[in-house]
Design a protein around this motif. Structure first.
Motif, short mmCIF file in Angstrom:
data_model
loop_
_atom_site.label_atom_id
_atom_site.label_comp_id
_atom_site.label_asym_id
_atom_site.label_seq_id
_atom_site.Cartn_x
_atom_site.Cartn_y
_atom_site.Cartn_z
N ARG A 62 0.81 -1.22 0.00
CA ARG A 62 0.00 0.00 0.00
C ARG A 62 0.84 1.27 0.00
O ARG A 62 0.32 2.37 -0.01
N SER A 63 2.12 1.13 0.06
CA SER A 63 2.99 2.31 0.10
C SER A 63 3.58 2.54 -1.30
O SER A 63 3.92 1.60 -2.01
N PHE A 64 3.67 3.80 -1.69
CA PHE A 64 4.23 4.12 -3.00
C PHE A 64 4.84 5.52 -2.97
O PHE A 64 4.57 6.31 -2.07
N GLN A 77 7.83 -8.23 -7.84
CA GLN A 77 8.23 -7.67 -6.55
C GLN A 77 7.69 -6.26 -6.37
O GLN A 77 8.44 -5.30 -6.25
N GLY A 78 6.41 -6.10 -6.39
CA GLY A 78 5.83 -4.77 -6.24
C GLY A 78 5.57 -4.16 -7.60
O GLY A 78 5.41 -4.85 -8.58
#
Length: 86
Positions: free
Chosen positions: A21-23, A71-72
């Motif tokens: 949820r982090s970007f 990976q994201g």
């Protein structure tokens, strides 16, 4: 006789990097003199940055996108710009 138009070129790079949820989103300007400037603080969208560059006489020539979802999530958008030299 026609005068030949000469151009200078620049590159705007938008990088989106996310993990769960982090970007983060960043914008880097590569100037015609070889300079590299983090311009993230000037706006949070590519349109804001392209409009700012347009007001300074830059014209969008091409755009390209690289996406890596292993990976994201990572997206890199490259905006190639030009403007005539005075």
């Amino acid at each position: 006789m026609c005068a030949m138009v000469t151009w200078e070129y620049a590159l705007l790079v938008r990088r989106y990097q996310g993990q769960g949820r982090s970007f983060s989103v960043s914008f880097i300007w590569y100037g015609p003199d070889g300079s590299r400037l983090d311009i993230t603080a000037y706006g949070d969208t590519a349109i804001a940055h392209l409009n700012r560059a347009g007001r300074e006489g830059w014209e969008l020539v091409s755009a390209a996108e690289d996406v890596n979802n292993v990976q994201g999530s990572t997206e890199v958008h490259r905006y190639h710009l030009k403007r005539p030299l005075d």
